[in-house]
Write a protein that holds these residues in place. Structure first.
Motif, PDB file in Angstrom:
ATOM      1  N   LEU A   3       0.815  -1.205  -0.040  1.00 12.01           N
ATOM      2  CA  LEU A   3       0.073  -0.043   0.211  1.00 12.01           C
ATOM      3  C   LEU A   3       0.820   1.247   0.136  1.00 12.01           C
ATOM      4  O   LEU A   3       0.461   2.303  -0.184  1.00 12.01           O
ATOM      5  CB  LEU A   3      -0.997  -0.134   1.354  1.00 12.01           C
ATOM      6  N   ARG A   4       2.092   1.110   0.253  1.00 15.62           N
ATOM      7  CA  ARG A   4       3.016   2.256   0.377  1.00 15.62           C
ATOM      8  C   ARG A   4       3.444   3.000  -1.224  1.00 15.62           C
ATOM      9  O   ARG A   4       3.610   2.162  -1.826  1.00 15.62           O
ATOM     10  CB  ARG A   4       4.476   1.874   1.083  1.00 15.62           C
ATOM     11  N   PRO A   5       3.247   4.218  -1.310  1.00 16.44           N
ATOM     12  CA  PRO A   5       3.622   4.784  -2.428  1.00 16.44           C
ATOM     13  C   PRO A   5       4.928   4.525  -2.894  1.00 16.44           C
ATOM     14  O   PRO A   5       5.986   4.082  -2.070  1.00 16.44           O
ATOM     15  CB  PRO A   5       3.770   6.237  -2.084  1.00 16.44           C
ATOM     16  N   GLY A   6       5.348   3.948  -4.141  1.00 14.71           N
ATOM     17  CA  GLY A   6       6.486   3.582  -4.805  1.00 14.71           C
ATOM     18  C   GLY A   6       6.675   1.924  -4.613  1.00 14.71           C
ATOM     19  O   GLY A   6       7.672   1.405  -5.257  1.00 14.71           O
ATOM     20  N   SER A   7       5.837   1.109  -4.005  1.00 10.81           N
ATOM     21  CA  SER A   7       5.822  -0.038  -3.875  1.00 10.81           C
ATOM     22  C   SER A   7       5.544  -0.792  -5.585  1.00 10.81           C
ATOM     23  O   SER A   7       5.176  -0.042  -6.306  1.00 10.81           O
ATOM     24  CB  SER A   7       4.914  -0.773  -3.312  1.00 10.81           C
ATOM     25  N   PRO A   8       6.411  -1.854  -5.850  1.00 12.30           N
ATOM     26  CA  PRO A   8       6.038  -2.471  -6.956  1.00 12.30           C
ATOM     27  C   PRO A   8       4.391  -2.793  -7.494  1.00 12.30           C
ATOM     28  O   PRO A   8       3.889  -3.024  -6.410  1.00 12.30           O
ATOM     29  CB  PRO A   8       6.669  -3.882  -6.919  1.00 12.30           C
ATOM     30  N   VAL A   9       4.250  -2.386  -8.649  1.00 14.52           N
ATOM     31  CA  VAL A   9       2.812  -2.351  -8.993  1.00 14.52           C
ATOM     32  C   VAL A   9       2.585  -3.842  -9.576  1.00 14.52           C
ATOM     33  O   VAL A   9       3.129  -4.378 -10.337  1.00 14.52           O
ATOM     34  CB  VAL A   9       2.340  -1.319 -10.005  1.00 14.52           C
ATOM     35  N   VAL A  10       1.433  -4.574  -8.891  1.00 11.35           N
ATOM     36  CA  VAL A  10       1.263  -5.884  -9.148  1.00 11.35           C
ATOM     37  C   VAL A  10       0.682  -6.084 -10.398  1.00 11.35           C
ATOM     38  O   VAL A  10       0.892  -6.714 -11.267  1.00 11.35           O
ATOM     39  CB  VAL A  10       0.486  -6.466  -8.336  1.00 11.35           C
ATOM     40  N   HIS A  11      -0.426  -5.344 -10.547  1.00  8.22           N
ATOM     41  CA  HIS A  11      -1.300  -5.250 -11.880  1.00  8.22           C
ATOM     42  C   HIS A  11      -1.100  -3.725 -12.521  1.00  8.22           C
ATOM     43  O   HIS A  11      -2.046  -2.942 -11.938  1.00  8.22           O
ATOM     44  CB  HIS A  11      -2.642  -5.717 -11.719  1.00  8.22           C
ATOM     45  N   ASP A  12      -0.509  -3.490 -13.629  1.00 11.54           N
ATOM     46  CA  ASP A  12      -0.567  -2.064 -14.126  1.00 11.54           C
ATOM     47  C   ASP A  12      -1.762  -2.310 -15.392  1.00 11.54           C
ATOM     48  O   ASP A  12      -1.495  -2.512 -16.556  1.00 11.54           O
ATOM     49  CB  ASP A  12       0.852  -2.207 -14.949  1.00 11.54           C
ATOM     50  N   LYS A  13      -2.946  -2.008 -14.980  1.00  9.50           N
ATOM     51  CA  LYS A  13      -3.931  -2.198 -15.861  1.00  9.50           C
ATOM     52  C   LYS A  13      -4.781  -1.174 -15.850  1.00  9.50           C
ATOM     53  O   LYS A  13      -4.832  -0.539 -14.586  1.00  9.50           O
ATOM     54  CB  LYS A  13      -4.591  -3.573 -15.489  1.00  9.50           C
ATOM     55  N   ASP A  14      -5.695  -1.085 -16.606  1.00  9.43           N
ATOM     56  CA  ASP A  14      -6.746  -0.018 -17.031  1.00  9.43           C
ATOM     57  C   ASP A  14      -7.909  -0.211 -15.846  1.00  9.43           C
ATOM     58  O   ASP A  14      -8.610  -1.398 -15.891  1.00  9.43           O
ATOM     59  CB  ASP A  14      -7.229  -0.050 -18.335  1.00  9.43           C
ATOM     60  N   PRO A  15      -7.942   0.791 -14.815  1.00 16.42           N
ATOM     61  CA  PRO A  15      -8.997   0.440 -13.893  1.00 16.42           C
ATOM     62  C   PRO A  15     -10.449   0.212 -14.572  1.00 16.42           C
ATOM     63  O   PRO A  15     -11.189  -0.650 -13.982  1.00 16.42           O
ATOM     64  CB  PRO A  15      -9.037   1.537 -12.931  1.00 16.42           C
ATOM     65  N   ALA A  16     -10.747   0.885 -15.446  1.00 16.69           N
ATOM     66  CA  ALA A  16     -12.213   0.943 -16.121  1.00 16.69           C
ATOM     67  C   ALA A  16     -12.324  -0.520 -16.740  1.00 16.69           C
ATOM     68  O   ALA A  16     -13.290  -1.099 -16.553  1.00 16.69           O
ATOM     69  CB  ALA A  16     -12.430   1.783 -16.994  1.00 16.69           C
ATOM     70  N   ALA A  17     -11.166  -1.000 -17.505  1.00 19.46           N
ATOM     71  CA  ALA A  17     -11.444  -2.351 -18.180  1.00 19.46           C
ATOM     72  C   ALA A  17     -11.238  -3.520 -17.148  1.00 19.46           C
ATOM     73  O   ALA A  17     -11.934  -4.563 -17.595  1.00 19.46           O
ATOM     74  CB  ALA A  17     -10.276  -2.310 -19.453  1.00 19.46           C
ATOM     75  N   SER A  18     -10.560  -3.241 -16.373  1.00 20.68           N
ATOM     76  CA  SER A  18     -10.181  -4.510 -15.208  1.00 20.68           C
ATOM     77  C   SER A  18     -11.258  -4.744 -14.235  1.00 20.68           C
ATOM     78  O   SER A  18     -11.282  -5.546 -13.505  1.00 20.68           O
ATOM     79  CB  SER A  18      -8.680  -4.595 -14.901  1.00 20.68           C
ATOM     80  N   GLY A  19     -11.598  -3.514 -13.886  1.00 17.69           N
ATOM     81  CA  GLY A  19     -12.432  -3.591 -12.742  1.00 17.69           C
ATOM     82  C   GLY A  19     -11.659  -3.464 -11.502  1.00 17.69           C
ATOM     83  O   GLY A  19     -12.106  -3.526 -10.311  1.00 17.69           O
ATOM     84  N   ILE A  20     -10.326  -3.177 -11.429  1.00 18.56           N
ATOM     85  CA  ILE A  20      -9.404  -3.019 -10.207  1.00 18.56           C
ATOM     86  C   ILE A  20      -9.745  -1.446  -9.690  1.00 18.56           C
ATOM     87  O   ILE A  20      -9.575  -0.605 -10.526  1.00 18.56           O
ATOM     88  CB  ILE A  20      -7.930  -3.229 -10.745  1.00 18.56           C
TER      89      ILE A  20
END
Ligand code: FES
Length: 914
Positions: A288-305
């Motif tokens: 949750l910390r800023p700068g952490s590795p991103v697990v899913h670099d996906k479009d929120p609208a398309a993925s629902g993340i």
């Protein structure tokens, strides 16, 4: 080699290194089960020259010249072995996957060993029953009632599959012979986070017997969720069949399909993969910390993340009233943070599927997928969407499922099996190993829960606030649902006017979490119920008094942190009775404890909705058959939850006949229009209601038809045994069927139910425990469980669900833990490293049912499969606090953790302990 199996002589060589288990299954002895292939669970037990052995670790060649007996050979001359009969009489099973092993072990016990069952069953595991029913079976206690005569509902009628289960003829997912079957094995990632730069498959394809290698180049370019829900958008679309980015150790990288498992495994070893290793994040707090590795670099609208860049799969924020004002008016406050661990379902039948094209369709026809699934219809829908196929191109069936507990509400194997079958147009099978269950399936979500509660001097709650972080792992399957459910009924059960919840389902590079009995509630209830005991202590109140003062009452609306849920009602109320049972237990004389041990008692309560929100659909069809009996078709799966028995009872009740006159067919997408699935404890309350409606419809049709076409007096034709007796009625029904046929009519009726509105069920657990301060050992002196299941359809089975739920929760409370190292690798990928509750670990729980009748559930029933799990951990932690003065805030409550906390008692009484 020559071998005698069940008095039949065979002459067939074993393959190099072959174990006796697979040798016997190759000879058609499907009663010999695979639970672990490591000698840990006993599901494969057979007799070799009369001695019980674990056939999975017994080399087949050692049986040369010997006489082997499997469960199929236990009955003699058409007579069941006495042990088989006793398991039938006591219904000593639920899913029944372990039963052959227990039968073979028990049949070989002499009197001395029978006297010491904890020792005798040291090498035998059951994940469903909690062992009480097994012990009763061994001891010859009879629980089942005969299915003849009288009202079917409310009686201890036996499971229809019982005779097949005890003779080893019940057919689970892999208990079938498919000609030309190919075997699929998966290559899995050694890295928690990496991008596949190159993957070379030529050497794998050169292995003799290898037919196909699949990688991300072969996978549909489509994102989906492995979670199966009625509403697809409930889960983020973040998964591919094979992905060029791997996000946890153990994620699929490639598949090899070959003539044998050995060739497929060799093929996997020959695949060359070059990875670009990427930074990984294992801890949700860090994610949750800023700068952490991103697990899913996906479009929120398309993925629902919800927020991909922040690793937030889903979040929840809600407040009712004003919690800060509520805390300000409190006379006592308590706040603490609680941590739960990763737990595996450990159903004895692992995940797996077999797919084949229907023989007469010459390779162009329909694909049948036989899967160990709780959701055949949703899995078919997901497969068709994934591969762009029309719905009628795939049929999904489940045989008898060897345990699920939510773990099989996922599409974890069917996608890759279907991909391979579509490519090869040959039958393909994938059966997970026990190790793969730990790093290639799903686990319970680990939760970090901060709870703050305030109350007035008299115990009235003034404010209750939750802050929840759930580790959804590398994929978001069930992440949102588990988070929302966890923060729902755990808060709604208390009438506090000021409530607040903030929750986050967080991506990490861990093995994915998923659905598991209780669906997040158990984790939050552990925290809330622990905090309420602390608050009571600070106010000098009996914790039960504090609960009685604050629990929701009959007729009241429920206030969650999201506000009132429109379709959730208290359609029956037994929580007061549950608390009464606990109070009575606590007032009874205490059991003796070992000298010098600390003794304490504690309780906790739980509420659960009787079905998932926003619709859970079930269809049923009930038909009169030519022989005057009835056929019930339902979509829901049977995995030991007992729905087959209950559906049969419900139908028999509506049709005024005996359960023996009703046959159930289920878990097949060809049978009915739709079924959301066997999860959310819906087998009785949703599918059961569909059966009730269909059976009621057919009963009406029969009466009308008889009156109109046969001139039979409706009173005579009423489906009551008093009129004509069961035999007479069956004759009448046969005549009716013939007349209907002649009139061009089919006497059949459909029933449908959509799971809304919903009611709530209640549970309360109480323990008295003794703790050895010298070792940290916890001994449960007494365990009492009160369950408000409405009208109990089958008390024997419902008791089994409660006992099994309590036993599973005790494992999760006391020792079960899927350990993950700093690289994200699971270090407990075997039963011997991941301890499941064994016979010796589980106390007998006294189960009490409340007398309520639900106005929503079928015939007054409520659901009771998941909910017994939920109050167990806090009840035990509260008992431990009572005994030791230490508030334990982290699960599991292992002996070393307890010892470490207790040994500092003199220095720091009432200290929080991690
Ligand atoms: Fe024992 Fe299911 S009945 S594992």
């Amino acid at each position: 080699m020559k071998i005698t199996v069940n008095e039949q002589h065979f002459e067939a060589e074993a393959r190099p290194g072959q174990c006796l288990r697979t040798y016997l299954r190759d000879r058609g002895c499907f009663g010999v089960k695979k639970g672990c292939d490591a000698g840990d669970c006993g599901a494969c037990t057979v007799h070799v020259d009369g001695e019980p052995v674990h056939s999975c670790v017994y080399p087949a060649v050692r049986a040369e010249g010997r006489s082997v007996t499997t469960v199929e050979g236990l009955a003699k001359n058409g007579e069941l072995h006495p042990v088989q009969q006793r398991f039938l009489d006591a219904q000593g099973f639920q899913c029944g996957f372990c039963t052959a092993g227990f039968l073979m072990t028990t049949a070989a016990l002499d009197e001395d060993k029978l006297a010491d069952l904890p020792r005798a069953f040291k090498g035998s595991l059951c994940r469903c029953t909690g062992y009480r029913a097994i012990e009763d079976a061994v001891r010859g206690v009879k629980h089942v009632e005969e299915p003849a005569g009288g009202q079917a509902v409310g009686r201890n009628l036996p499971a229809p599959a019982g005779p097949e289960v005890v003779t080893g003829t019940a057919r689970y997912t892999f208990d079938l012979d498919v000609p030309g079957l190919l075997h699929l094995k998966l290559l899995r990632s050694p890295h928690a986070h990496a991008r596949i730069r190159h993957i070379t498959t030529a050497a794998a394809l050169a292995v003799p017997g290898v037919h196909l290698v699949l990688t991300h180049h072969d996978a549909p370019d489509r994102l989906y969720s492995s979670a199966q829900h009625e509403h697809v958008e409930d889960d983020p679309a973040d998964t591919r069949v094979f992905d060029e980015v791997v996000r946890h150790v153990g994620q699929r990288v490639a598949a090899v399909v070959a003539d044998s498992e050995a060739a497929a495994e060799e093929g996997c070893r020959r695949i060359e993969v070059t990875y670009d290793v990427l930074p990984a994040v294992i801890e949700p707090g860090e994610a949750l910390r800023p700068g952490s590795p991103v697990v899913h670099d996906k479009d929120p609208a398309a993925s629902g993340i919800a927020r991909p860049q922040d690793n937030v799969a889903a979040e929840l924020h809600g407040e009712v009233g004003d919690v800060e004002a509520g805390f300000a008016e409190a006379d006592a406050l308590y706040e603490n943070t609680f941590q739960t661990q990763r737990v595996q379902h450990a159903s004895l039948e692992t995940h797996g599927a077999v797919a084949w094209f229907d023989e007469d369709d010459e390779g162009t026809g329909r694909l049948t997928v036989r899967s160990s699934t709780q959701t055949p219809f949703l899995t078919r829908r997901s497969l068709c969407a994934l591969f762009d196929l029309p719905e009628d191109a795939i049929r999904v069936v489940a045989g008898r499922v060897g345990g699920g507990f939510g773990g099989k509400q996922e599409m974890l194997v069917e996608d890759v099996v279907v991909l391979a079958a579509l490519r090869l147009r040959r039958p393909v099978k994938l059966e997970y190993t026990r190790a793969e269950q730990f790093f290639g399936a799903t686990t319970r979500h680990p939760f970090t829960v901060r709870v703050k509660a305030g109350a007035r001097r008299d115990g009235t709650l003034t404010a209750l606030a939750l802050h929840v972080v759930a580790d959804t792992g590398a994929y978001g399957n069930h992440g949102p649902g588990v988070l929302f459910h966890a923060c729902g009924e755990s808060l709604a059960v208390y009438r506090c006017p000021n409530k607040k919840a903030d929750g986050y389902s967080v991506y990490t590079h861990n093995v994915p979490s998923g659905a598991f009995r209780g669906y997040g509630l158990g984790q939050v209830i552990f925290a809330v119920e622990s905090v309420l005991d602390e608050l009571a202590a600070r106010l000098g109140l009996d914790p039960l008094v504090l609960r009685e003062r604050n629990v929701i009452r009959a007729g009241e609306a429920m206030i969650t942190a999201d506000g009132e849920e429109e379709d959730l009602h208290i359609a029956s109320y037994g929580l007061d009775q549950c608390l009464g049972i606990i109070r009575t237990a606590a007032a009874e004389p205490a059991e003796p404890a070992p000298p010098g041990w600390l003794v304490g008692e504690g309780s906790a309560l739980a509420m659960i909705a009787t079905a998932p929100p926003r619709g859970h659909f079930a269809d049923a069809r009930v038909s009169l058959l030519p022989d005057g009996t009835f056929d019930v078709a339902v979509g829901t799966a049977e995995f030991g939850n007992g729905t087959t028995t209950v559906h049969r009872q419900i139908a028999a009740g509506e049709l005024g006949t005996t359960a023996g006159q009703v046959t159930i067919r289920q878990s097949d997408t060809d049978l009915v229009r739709h079924d959301t699935g066997a999860f959310g404890s819906t087998g009785t309350v949703v599918a059961g209601k569909a059966v009730l409606r269909a059976a009621g419809g057919l009963a009406g049709q029969i009466l009308d038809f008889a009156a109109e076409h046969l001139g039979v007096d409706r009173a005579l034709c009423r489906l009551e045994e008093e009129a004509v007796g069961y035999a007479g009625k069956r004759v009448l029904l046969k005549e009716l069927h013939q007349a209907a046929l002649a009139a061009g009519r089919e006497l059949t009726a459909d029933g449908h139910f959509d799971g809304t509105p919903r009611s709530v069920a209640f549970n309360a657990q109480w323990f008295r425990v003794a703790v050895d301060p010298g070792t940290g050992e916890i001994r449960i002196l007494r365990s009492v469980h009160a369950a408000d299941a409405g009208e109990v359809m089958n008390p024997m089975q419902c008791r089994g669900q409660v006992e099994g739920g309590v036993a599973q929760a005790l494992g999760a409370t006391l020792f079960e833990n899927v350990r993950v190292d700093e690289r994200g690798a699971v270090g407990t990928a075997a039963f011997r490293r991941y301890r499941l509750p064994a016979f010796a670990d589980v106390p007998r729980t006294e189960v009490h049912f409340m007398t309520t009748a639900d106005t929503i559930g079928p015939l007054g029933a409520k659901s009771m499969s998941e909910s017994p799990f939920n109050p167990v951990a806090p009840a035990l932690a509260n008992a431990l606090r009572d005994a030791t003065g230490v508030r334990f805030t982290e699960l599991p409550l292992t002996r070393d953790r307890v010892w470490l906390a207790v040994k500092h008692l003199d220095a720091q009484p009432e200290s929080p302990a991690g």
